[in-house]
Motif scaffolding. Structure first.
Motif, short mmCIF file in Angstrom:
data_model
loop_
_atom_site.label_atom_id
_atom_site.label_comp_id
_atom_site.label_asym_id
_atom_site.label_seq_id
_atom_site.Cartn_x
_atom_site.Cartn_y
_atom_site.Cartn_z
N CYS A 122 41.46 3.93 113.54
CA CYS A 122 41.71 3.43 112.18
C CYS A 122 40.68 2.50 111.64
O CYS A 122 40.16 1.67 112.27
CB CYS A 122 42.94 2.81 112.17
SG CYS A 122 44.38 3.61 112.85
N LYS A 123 40.29 2.64 110.24
CA LYS A 123 39.39 1.73 109.52
C LYS A 123 40.27 0.98 108.52
O LYS A 123 41.10 1.52 107.85
CB LYS A 123 38.41 2.45 108.74
CG LYS A 123 37.54 1.60 108.10
CD LYS A 123 36.57 2.45 107.49
CE LYS A 123 35.48 1.88 106.42
NZ LYS A 123 36.02 1.62 105.12
N VAL A 124 40.24 -0.50 108.53
CA VAL A 124 41.16 -1.42 108.05
C VAL A 124 40.61 -1.15 106.43
O VAL A 124 39.68 -1.24 105.87
CB VAL A 124 40.95 -2.96 108.13
CG1 VAL A 124 41.85 -3.75 107.37
CG2 VAL A 124 41.51 -3.14 109.72
N VAL A 125 41.58 -1.00 105.54
CA VAL A 125 41.32 -0.68 104.19
C VAL A 125 42.24 -1.66 103.29
O VAL A 125 41.86 -1.99 102.12
CB VAL A 125 41.89 0.72 103.43
CG1 VAL A 125 40.75 1.88 104.01
CG2 VAL A 125 43.47 0.88 103.76
N LYS A 126 43.11 -2.38 103.85
CA LYS A 126 43.92 -3.30 103.12
C LYS A 126 44.50 -4.49 104.32
O LYS A 126 45.08 -4.01 105.15
CB LYS A 126 44.79 -2.79 102.21
CG LYS A 126 45.45 -3.72 101.28
CD LYS A 126 46.27 -2.86 100.39
CE LYS A 126 46.88 -3.87 99.30
NZ LYS A 126 46.08 -3.91 98.11
#
Ligand SMILES: Cc1cc2nc3c(=O)[nH]c(=O)nc-3n(C[C@H](O)[C@H](O)[C@H](O)COP(=O)(O)O)c2cc1C
Length: 176
Positions: A122-126
């Protein structure tokens, strides 16, 4: 008839609260944290989230790197989940202590845990700051599943905070 019970007791009755191992890495420092705060946030784009308290070492690593990997816990990883939920990566190398192996993912730099049957990159978007935890909402960039793995074989766990036990659930009963 139902009766009102203390909130903590009522919440303990929620059916399934699986435990996950979340791995992260920043500037060569790897760590693992045991969590139960995991949720789905969106189908398209595919977003999940992990709730991490700001006091955790993992909080710093995830915030600084903007990445994490969610790893499913099966029966064999129960002891590792305990270690990673009690010790802090500030003091110990949890990969070493819990005898877990970091593995390279394909989309993020955070390591997968080799011994886990399912890992989600996962890549943090918020970031959502609520109550005593910050939710790192992450876009799912890649998923890895061990060949032959089938969660419905019964390897799903529920952690009941107060009595401290893991439970096996997952018997298939009917089609919905
Ligand atoms: C079953 C279980 C579930 C946990 N769930 C969470 C969680 O959802 N979020 C969180 O921040 N900490 C959670 N913790 C506590 C952390 O795992 C624990 O504080 C850990 O030592 C933090 O490690 P770190 O400092 O290396 O990041 C949980 C612990 C256990 C045993």
């Amino acid at each position: 008839m139902k009766k009102e019970v203390p909130v903590s007791e009522g919440l303990r009755q929620l059916p399934i609260r699986p435990v996950y191992l979340v791995s992260a890495e920043h500037k060569g420092k790897k760590n693992i944290i045991t969590i139960r705060m995991f949720a789905f946030f969106s189908g398209k784009p595919t977003l999940v989230g992990v709730g991490i308290a700001p006091s955790r070492y993992s909080f710093d690593l995830i915030r600084q790197s903007g990445e994490y990997v969610v790893n499913v816990v099966d029966e064999k990883l129960m002891k590792a989940a305990r270690i990673c939920g009690e010790k802090s990566g500030r003091e110990v190398d949890k990969f070493e202590l819990a005898k877990l192996t970091p593995e390279k993912g394909v989309r993020v730099n955070a390591p997968l845990i080799k011994e886990s049957p399912v890992s989600i990159e996962c890549k943090v978007v918020k970031e959502v700051d609520v109550g005593d935890h910050v939710w790192f909402i992450g876009e799912v960039l890649a998923t890895h599943v061990r060949e032959g793995y089938n969660w419905s074989d019964g390897l799903l766990f529920k952690w009941i905070g107060e009595d401290g036990f893991y439970y096996r659930v997952g018997e298939k009963i009917d089609k919905y």
